[in-house]
Design an enzyme around this catalytic site. Structure first.
Site, mmCIF file in Angstrom:
data_model
loop_
_atom_site.group_PDB
_atom_site.id
_atom_site.type_symbol
_atom_site.label_atom_id
_atom_site.label_comp_id
_atom_site.label_asym_id
_atom_site.label_seq_id
_atom_site.Cartn_x
_atom_site.Cartn_y
_atom_site.Cartn_z
ATOM 1 N N SER A 1 0.852 -1.195 0.000
ATOM 2 C CA SER A 1 0.000 0.000 0.000
ATOM 3 C C SER A 1 0.879 1.232 0.000
ATOM 4 O O SER A 1 2.027 1.188 0.453
ATOM 5 C CB SER A 1 -0.882 0.024 1.255
ATOM 6 O OG SER A 1 -1.523 1.276 1.394
ATOM 7 N N TYR B 1 -1.772 -0.945 10.602
ATOM 8 C CA TYR B 1 -1.897 -1.368 9.197
ATOM 9 C C TYR B 1 -0.680 -0.907 8.388
ATOM 10 O O TYR B 1 -0.067 -1.690 7.651
ATOM 11 C CB TYR B 1 -3.181 -0.761 8.633
ATOM 12 C CG TYR B 1 -3.410 -0.948 7.157
ATOM 13 C CD1 TYR B 1 -3.960 -2.121 6.651
ATOM 14 C CD2 TYR B 1 -3.106 0.078 6.240
ATOM 15 C CE1 TYR B 1 -4.195 -2.286 5.292
ATOM 16 C CE2 TYR B 1 -3.334 -0.076 4.884
ATOM 17 C CZ TYR B 1 -3.875 -1.261 4.413
ATOM 18 O OH TYR B 1 -4.104 -1.413 3.067
HETATM 19 P P1 NAD Z 1 -11.408 -6.214 0.334
HETATM 20 O O1 NAD Z 1 -12.068 -6.095 1.617
HETATM 21 O O2 NAD Z 1 -12.256 -6.363 -0.870
HETATM 22 O O3 NAD Z 1 -10.356 -7.400 0.323
HETATM 23 C C1 NAD Z 1 -9.667 -7.824 1.483
HETATM 24 C C2 NAD Z 1 -9.912 -9.300 1.632
HETATM 25 O O4 NAD Z 1 -9.058 -9.828 2.659
HETATM 26 C C3 NAD Z 1 -11.322 -9.678 2.063
HETATM 27 O O5 NAD Z 1 -12.158 -9.821 0.949
HETATM 28 C C4 NAD Z 1 -11.094 -10.990 2.785
HETATM 29 O O6 NAD Z 1 -11.451 -12.075 1.948
HETATM 30 C C5 NAD Z 1 -9.605 -11.055 3.031
HETATM 31 N N1 NAD Z 1 -9.321 -11.352 4.438
HETATM 32 C C6 NAD Z 1 -9.247 -10.479 5.453
HETATM 33 N N2 NAD Z 1 -9.006 -11.148 6.614
HETATM 34 C C7 NAD Z 1 -8.915 -12.456 6.282
HETATM 35 C C8 NAD Z 1 -8.680 -13.642 7.038
HETATM 36 N N3 NAD Z 1 -8.446 -13.598 8.357
HETATM 37 N N4 NAD Z 1 -8.694 -14.820 6.384
HETATM 38 C C9 NAD Z 1 -8.913 -14.888 5.036
HETATM 39 N N5 NAD Z 1 -9.115 -13.791 4.282
HETATM 40 C C10 NAD Z 1 -9.123 -12.590 4.895
HETATM 41 O O7 NAD Z 1 -10.484 -4.905 0.175
HETATM 42 P P2 NAD Z 1 -9.294 -4.545 -0.832
HETATM 43 O O8 NAD Z 1 -9.114 -3.090 -0.690
HETATM 44 O O9 NAD Z 1 -9.499 -5.126 -2.150
HETATM 45 O O10 NAD Z 1 -8.041 -5.212 -0.112
HETATM 46 C C11 NAD Z 1 -7.105 -6.031 -0.807
HETATM 47 C C12 NAD Z 1 -5.699 -5.600 -0.425
HETATM 48 O O11 NAD Z 1 -5.455 -4.297 -0.933
HETATM 49 C C13 NAD Z 1 -5.442 -5.533 1.081
HETATM 50 O O12 NAD Z 1 -4.170 -6.096 1.363
HETATM 51 C C14 NAD Z 1 -5.410 -4.050 1.343
HETATM 52 O O13 NAD Z 1 -4.608 -3.735 2.453
HETATM 53 C C15 NAD Z 1 -4.809 -3.536 0.053
HETATM 54 N N6 NAD Z 1 -4.978 -2.123 -0.213
HETATM 55 C C16 NAD Z 1 -6.230 -1.601 -0.368
HETATM 56 C C17 NAD Z 1 -6.357 -0.243 -0.611
HETATM 57 C C18 NAD Z 1 -7.702 0.390 -0.795
HETATM 58 O O14 NAD Z 1 -7.791 1.614 -0.785
HETATM 59 N N7 NAD Z 1 -8.769 -0.344 -0.957
HETATM 60 C C19 NAD Z 1 -5.215 0.580 -0.690
HETATM 61 C C20 NAD Z 1 -3.967 0.002 -0.535
HETATM 62 C C21 NAD Z 1 -3.862 -1.342 -0.292
#
Ligand code: NAD
Ligand code: MG
Length: 303
Positions: free
Chosen positions: A195, A208
């Site tokens: 991120s 985080y």
């Molecule tokens: P999202 O909620 O759609 O995806 C995150 C997923 O993590 C969930 O769908 C879930 O299936 C999984 N998860 C969480 N805890 C878990 C557990 N204990 N066991 C199994 N699965 C688990 O959100 P997203 O934004 O698509 O997140 C995906 C990645 O992107 C993450 O690592 C997040 O930190 C990163 N990210 C997101 C953003 C943003 O703005 N959305 C920015 C930077 C990084």
């Protein structure tokens, strides 16, 4: 299935600031982990708008957090590029995962559903074993699952929250990667979702952001080791993306209303906008790319 009109609309030359929804967004609290299907507006994960070109023909991929958001977009794009895919997610997210499975199977690819909690080391081993047996091998691993809980002050972060964030974002990546590497051949690729928070942490995302900086270091060190076996390892560093992570506690509801307004593009990214990055890093097109971080920050940069 790709819809020709939706794919053409996505690829038509246009002002990227206006291409997708812009703030303000409605408040929409959900409990963690949150569901993409309950979001308003609905995120675009490429269900109809991503078109593949056979760049991952016959590959076998495991994607964590693949039911929604960035992981869903990567999983759909991988399938459309010709890969079979195993989806890791939490049992509470079954409805989202089944939507992804329907999309992938409609494209004629195999899609294996593997619900379970990756905070549990033994499940991480089992997850990889089931993906390998179900797909007949493993060529691509995307460590993408993540936990993000906004807290204004370090005093508000409980040991339980700190521990769960570390387990989900760092330990699970370590456990799944160790197990997966035992099955990955030369030419295979690992992609870790970091991120912008790993470079430039927000005050409300202390635990985080700490994990995201860790993911960047893990990626670089692993890349140096594993190229000895012909395996590439890279990271993706997204800025603000419109996913279920945000309304389910990743942001306060006040911040969600203006989500994406602080970056030069003036809007959050849609998951499909990252799909080509994951495809590139997974494919042989990235044969000279390892130990790198690809940032997509809406123009804000990582400084
Ligand atoms: P999202 O909620 O759609 O995806 C995150 C997923 O993590 C969930 O769908 C879930 O299936 C999984 N998860 C969480 N805890 C878990 C557990 N204990 N066991 C199994 N699965 C688990 O959100 P997203 O934004 O698509 O997140 C995906 C990645 O992107 C993450 O690592 C997040 O930190 C990163 N990210 C997101 C953003 C943003 O703005 N959305 C920015 C930077 C990084
Ligand atoms: Mg989800």
């Amino acid at each position: 299935m790709t819809d020709a009109a939706a794919a053409a609309a996505r690829l038509r030359m246009q002002d990227p600031r206006k291409q997708y929804p812009q703030p303000p967004f409605p408040k929409q609290p959900q409990g963690a982990p949150g569901l993409a299907r309950a979001m308003d507006p609905k995120p675009d994960h490429g269900e109809t708008s991503y078109k593949g070109y056979g760049r991952l023909q016959g590959r076998k991929a495991l994607v964590t957090g693949a039911d929604s958001g960035i992981g869903r977009a990567a999983a759909i794009a991988f399938a459309r590029e010709g890969a079979d895919v195993a989806l890791s997610y939490l049992a509470d997210e079954q409805a989202d995962a089944q939507e992804v499975q329907a999309v992938i199977e409609a494209d004629g690819r195999k899609c294996i559903l593997l619900p379970g909690d990756i905070k549990d080391e033994s499940w991480c081993g089992e997850l990889v074993a089931r993906a390998v047996s179900g797909l007949g091998g493993l060529d691509i691993l995307v460590n993408n699952a993540g936990k993000q809980v906004n807290q204004p002050d370090v005093q508000d972060i409980t040991t339980e929250q700190f521990d769960q964030t570390m387990k989900t974002n760092l330990y699970a990546m370590f456990w799944i990667t160790k197990a997966a590497l035992q099955h990955m051949p030369p030419g295979a690729a690992i992609i870790n979702t970091a991120s912008v928070q790993g470079f430039s942490p927000s005050e409300g995302l202390l635990d985080y952001a700490t994990t995201k900086a860790g993911i960047l270091a893990f990626t670089k060190a692993l890349a140096k080791q594993q190229i000895e076996r012909g395996i590439r390892v890279n990271a993706v560093a997204p800025g603000p993306f419109w996913t279920a992570l945000q309304p389910s506690g990743g942001q306060t509801q006040e911040k969600l209303e203006t989500f994406g307004s602080a970056v030069p593009l003036g809007r959050p990214g849609q998951p499909v906008e990252l799909a080509p990055v994951y495809v590139f890093l997974a494919s042989q097109e990235a044969s000279y790319v390892t130990g790198e971080t690809y940032a997509a920050t809406g123009g804000k940069g990582t400084a």
